[in-house]
Design a protein around this motif. Structure first.
Motif, PDB file in Angstrom:
ATOM      1  N   ALA A 156       0.839  -1.195   0.000  1.00  0.00           N
ATOM      2  CA  ALA A 156       0.000   0.000   0.000  1.00  0.00           C
ATOM      3  C   ALA A 156       0.881   1.253   0.000  1.00  0.00           C
ATOM      4  O   ALA A 156       2.092   1.180   0.249  1.00  0.00           O
ATOM      5  N   PRO A 157       0.287   2.415  -0.248  1.00  0.00           N
ATOM      6  CA  PRO A 157       1.082   3.653  -0.277  1.00  0.00           C
ATOM      7  C   PRO A 157       1.767   4.015   1.027  1.00  0.00           C
ATOM      8  O   PRO A 157       2.626   4.897   1.034  1.00  0.00           O
ATOM      9  N   ASP A 158       1.418   3.355   2.123  1.00  0.00           N
ATOM     10  CA  ASP A 158       2.142   3.587   3.377  1.00  0.00           C
ATOM     11  C   ASP A 158       3.271   2.577   3.579  1.00  0.00           C
ATOM     12  O   ASP A 158       3.920   2.560   4.625  1.00  0.00           O
ATOM     13  N   GLY A 159       3.509   1.717   2.583  1.00  0.00           N
ATOM     14  CA  GLY A 159       4.608   0.765   2.641  1.00  0.00           C
ATOM     15  C   GLY A 159       4.265  -0.576   3.239  1.00  0.00           C
ATOM     16  O   GLY A 159       5.128  -1.466   3.307  1.00  0.00           O
ATOM     17  N   ARG A 160       3.007  -0.786   3.663  1.00  0.00           N
ATOM     18  CA  ARG A 160       2.628  -2.069   4.256  1.00  0.00           C
ATOM     19  C   ARG A 160       2.305  -3.103   3.191  1.00  0.00           C
ATOM     20  O   ARG A 160       1.741  -2.780   2.153  1.00  0.00           O
ATOM     21  N   ARG A 161       2.658  -4.347   3.477  1.00  0.00           N
ATOM     22  CA  ARG A 161       2.241  -5.466   2.635  1.00  0.00           C
ATOM     23  C   ARG A 161       0.727  -5.619   2.737  1.00  0.00           C
ATOM     24  O   ARG A 161       0.197  -5.729   3.847  1.00  0.00           O
ATOM     25  N   ILE A 162       0.047  -5.646   1.605  1.00  0.00           N
ATOM     26  CA  ILE A 162      -1.397  -5.871   1.640  1.00  0.00           C
ATOM     27  C   ILE A 162      -1.807  -7.131   0.888  1.00  0.00           C
ATOM     28  O   ILE A 162      -2.990  -7.482   0.880  1.00  0.00           O
ATOM     29  N   ALA A 163      -0.861  -7.801   0.245  1.00  0.00           N
ATOM     30  CA  ALA A 163      -1.165  -9.059  -0.443  1.00  0.00           C
ATOM     31  C   ALA A 163       0.115  -9.853  -0.576  1.00  0.00           C
ATOM     32  O   ALA A 163       1.174  -9.292  -0.863  1.00  0.00           O
ATOM     33  N   ASP A 164       0.025 -11.169  -0.383  1.00  0.00           N
ATOM     34  CA  ASP A 164       1.200 -12.038  -0.424  1.00  0.00           C
ATOM     35  C   ASP A 164       0.756 -13.423  -0.885  1.00  0.00           C
ATOM     36  O   ASP A 164      -0.074 -14.062  -0.240  1.00  0.00           O
ATOM     37  N   ALA A 165       1.297 -13.885  -2.012  1.00  0.00           N
ATOM     38  CA  ALA A 165       0.921 -15.182  -2.569  1.00  0.00           C
ATOM     39  C   ALA A 165       1.674 -16.344  -1.938  1.00  0.00           C
ATOM     40  O   ALA A 165       1.444 -17.496  -2.305  1.00  0.00           O
ATOM     41  N   GLY A 166       2.582 -16.074  -1.007  1.00  0.00           N
ATOM     42  CA  GLY A 166       3.340 -17.143  -0.380  1.00  0.00           C
ATOM     43  C   GLY A 166       4.521 -17.581  -1.236  1.00  0.00           C
ATOM     44  O   GLY A 166       4.714 -17.111  -2.364  1.00  0.00           O
ATOM     45  N   GLY A 167       5.302 -18.506  -0.710  1.00  0.00           N
ATOM     46  CA  GLY A 167       6.540 -18.868  -1.370  1.00  0.00           C
ATOM     47  C   GLY A 167       6.587 -20.252  -1.971  1.00  0.00           C
ATOM     48  O   GLY A 167       7.672 -20.705  -2.339  1.00  0.00           O
ATOM     49  N   GLU A 168       5.433 -20.933  -2.100  1.00  0.00           N
ATOM     50  CA  GLU A 168       5.485 -22.324  -2.529  1.00  0.00           C
ATOM     51  C   GLU A 168       4.596 -22.653  -3.728  1.00  0.00           C
ATOM     52  O   GLU A 168       5.015 -23.412  -4.603  1.00  0.00           O
ATOM     53  N   GLU A 169       3.390 -22.136  -3.765  1.00  0.00           N
ATOM     54  CA  GLU A 169       2.417 -22.591  -4.752  1.00  0.00           C
ATOM     55  C   GLU A 169       2.249 -21.600  -5.897  1.00  0.00           C
ATOM     56  O   GLU A 169       2.287 -20.389  -5.691  1.00  0.00           O
ATOM     57  N   PRO A 170       2.040 -22.100  -7.118  1.00  0.00           N
ATOM     58  CA  PRO A 170       1.668 -21.192  -8.205  1.00  0.00           C
ATOM     59  C   PRO A 170       0.288 -20.609  -7.951  1.00  0.00           C
ATOM     60  O   PRO A 170      -0.580 -21.263  -7.367  1.00  0.00           O
ATOM     61  N   GLY A 171       0.086 -19.403  -8.345  1.00  0.00           N
ATOM     62  CA  GLY A 171      -1.200 -18.756  -8.129  1.00  0.00           C
ATOM     63  C   GLY A 171      -1.074 -17.261  -8.181  1.00  0.00           C
ATOM     64  O   GLY A 171      -0.261 -16.721  -8.925  1.00  0.00           O
ATOM     65  N   TYR A 172      -1.848 -16.587  -7.336  1.00  0.00           N
ATOM     66  CA  TYR A 172      -1.835 -15.131  -7.360  1.00  0.00           C
ATOM     67  C   TYR A 172      -2.367 -14.606  -6.036  1.00  0.00           C
ATOM     68  O   TYR A 172      -3.090 -15.293  -5.315  1.00  0.00           O
ATOM     69  N   ALA A 173      -1.966 -13.388  -5.732  1.00  0.00           N
ATOM     70  CA  ALA A 173      -2.520 -12.650  -4.614  1.00  0.00           C
ATOM     71  C   ALA A 173      -3.312 -11.485  -5.177  1.00  0.00           C
ATOM     72  O   ALA A 173      -2.926 -10.882  -6.179  1.00  0.00           O
ATOM     73  N   LEU A 174      -4.441 -11.180  -4.542  1.00  0.00           N
ATOM     74  CA  LEU A 174      -5.317 -10.119  -5.007  1.00  0.00           C
ATOM     75  C   LEU A 174      -5.219  -8.916  -4.079  1.00  0.00           C
ATOM     76  O   LEU A 174      -5.236  -9.067  -2.854  1.00  0.00           O
ATOM     77  N   ALA A 175      -5.127  -7.739  -4.667  1.00  0.00           N
ATOM     78  CA  ALA A 175      -5.136  -6.501  -3.900  1.00  0.00           C
ATOM     79  C   ALA A 175      -6.130  -5.553  -4.534  1.00  0.00           C
ATOM     80  O   ALA A 175      -6.294  -5.538  -5.759  1.00  0.00           O
ATOM     81  N   GLU A 176      -6.775  -4.758  -3.706  1.00  0.00           N
ATOM     82  CA  GLU A 176      -7.753  -3.803  -4.204  1.00  0.00           C
ATOM     83  C   GLU A 176      -7.183  -2.400  -4.123  1.00  0.00           C
ATOM     84  O   GLU A 176      -6.639  -1.991  -3.087  1.00  0.00           O
ATOM     85  N   VAL A 177      -7.275  -1.675  -5.222  1.00  0.00           N
ATOM     86  CA  VAL A 177      -6.816  -0.287  -5.283  1.00  0.00           C
ATOM     87  C   VAL A 177      -7.997   0.581  -5.700  1.00  0.00           C
ATOM     88  O   VAL A 177      -8.893   0.117  -6.404  1.00  0.00           O
TER      89      VAL A 177
END
Length: 295
Positions: free
Chosen positions: A215-236
Motif C-alpha cells: 500500500a502507499p504507506d509501505g505495508r504489505r497488503i497481499a502475499d501469494a506465499g513462497g510455494e504454490e503457483p497462483g496469485y494474490a489479489l489486492a484492491e486499489v
C-alpha cells in the motif's frame, strides 16, 4: 479495482506451455474479479537470457500469434494482462519487454526494460522510455526487476499521475527487494506497488514467489506465499471509487481439489486476518492457488 499479482514456474524455452499457464491465470484471476493481472519478468520464456540469445525463435513480436491464447483469455475475463518476454526491437537485439494486453485483447502499452543487469546487457537492448497505461480511470506505471532499484522511475510515475506501479521481476529468497525496495517505492512516492514474481529454477537461481502488493504507506497488503503457483489479489481505488482507501475484504480462493484455503468447498470464509491485534492492512485480499489443467 482488483489487481492480481501472479507467480508460477515457467518452463524454460517453452512459449506454448507458458502461454497456457498465463492464459489460465488470467481467467482464474478474472473470475475472482481481477481487472489487471501482473506477471513476472520473462514469464513467457522463463528467465533464461543465454537460451534466448542462442534460440532466435524465442523472440516474440508485439502481435505474435503465439500470444493469441492470452488475448482470448483477456477478452473472456475482461481483464488486462501485463506479460513479459523477449520482444523484437529495430536494433536487432530483443528487449525485455512488458506487453500490456487490454481487456479487449488489443495492445494497450509496451515497455522495454531500461536498466539491464549482468548478462542481460550482452543479450538485450535497453529501453529508452517509461511505461504507462490507463484503465478504469487509474494510471499505471510498469517497471522490470532491476529497474526497481532506481527510485527515479517511481518518482516519475508519481509525478506523472500514476497511482499503481507494476513490477515484473525475478527474485530469489535472498533478495532484499521484498524488504528494502518495493515497500520503499510505495511509501516514498505514495504508490500502490504490485509485484509479479517466479517460482522454480532459472538462470539466475530459484524464484521465491512471494508475489503481492504494498500500500502507499509501505505495508504489505497481499502475499501469494513462497510455494504454490497462483496469485494474490489486492484492491486499489479506481476512478469510480469514493475518497479514501478501500476497506479490507476477503475473497474465497479455490484450489484444484475443490477446497477454499484448506476448508471444504462451500464452508464460510474466515474473517479478515488479524495481525498483532489489528485488522489486516487496507486493500488486502487472500492469495489463490492455481493448478493448471493437465496437457
Amino acid at each position: 479495482m482488483i489487481v492480481a499479482a501472479t507467480q508460477f514456474a515457467p518452463v524454460a524455452g517453452d512459449i506454448a506451455a507458458n502461454v497456457r499457464t498465463v492464459a489460465g491465470l488470467v481467467r482464474a484471476a478474472g473470475a475472482e474479479g481481477a481487472r489487471v493481472v501482473v506477471f513476472a519478468e520473462l514469464a513467457l520464456t522463463g528467465y533464461e537470457p543465454s537460451l534466448i540469445r542462442d534460440t532466435p525463435g524465442l523472440v516474440l513480436t508485439e502481435d505474435d500469434p503465439r500470444l493469441a491464447p492470452v488475448r482470448e483469455a483477456c477478452r473472456e475475463a475482461s481483464a488486462a494482462a501485463v506479460v513479459n518476454g523477449p520482444v523484437r526491437t529495430p536494433s536487432g537485439r530483443p528487449a525485455i519487454t512488458t506487453l500490456v494486453i487490454g481487456p479487449d485483447g488489443s495492445l494497450l502499452a509496451r515497455y522495454d526494460k531500461r536498466h539491464l543487469y549482468g548478462v542481460e546487457a550482452e543479450v538485450f537492448a535497453p529501453g529508452t522510455a517509461d511505461g504507462r497505461f490507463a484503465l478504469d480511470g487509474v494510471r499505471f506505471a510498469t517497471a522490470t526487476c532491476y529497474d526497481n532499484r532506481f527510485p527515479e522511475l517511481a518518482e516519475r510515475a508519481a509525478a506523472d499521475g500514476c497511482a499503481v506501479y507494476l513490477a515484473s521481476s525475478v527474485l530469489g529468497a535472498d533478495n532484499d527487494s521484498f524488504e528494502t525496495v518495493y515497500p520503499a517505492r510505495a511509501r516514498d512516492f505514495g504508490l500502490y506497488v504490485v509485484l509479479g514474481n517466479v517460482l522454480g529454477a532459472n538462470e539466475d537461481g530459484v524464484g521465491a514467489g512471494l508475489a503481492g502488493a504494498w500500500a502507499p504507506d509501505g505495508r504489505r497488503i497481499a502475499d501469494a506465499g513462497g510455494e504454490e503457483p497462483g496469485y494474490a489479489l489486492a484492491e486499489v481505488p479506481d476512478g469510480r471509487d469514493g475518497e479514501g482507501p478501500p476497506a479490507p475484504r476477503t475473497r474465497k480462493c479455490r484450489t484444484a481439489g475443490g477446497c477454499v484455503h484448506g476448508r471444504p468447498a462451500g464452508e464460510a470464509a474466515a474473517e479478515p486476518p488479524v495481525r498483532d491485534g489489528a485488522p489486516a492492512p487496507y486493500g488486502a485480499l487472500r492469495p489463490s492457488v492455481y493448478a493448471p489443467e493437465p496437457l
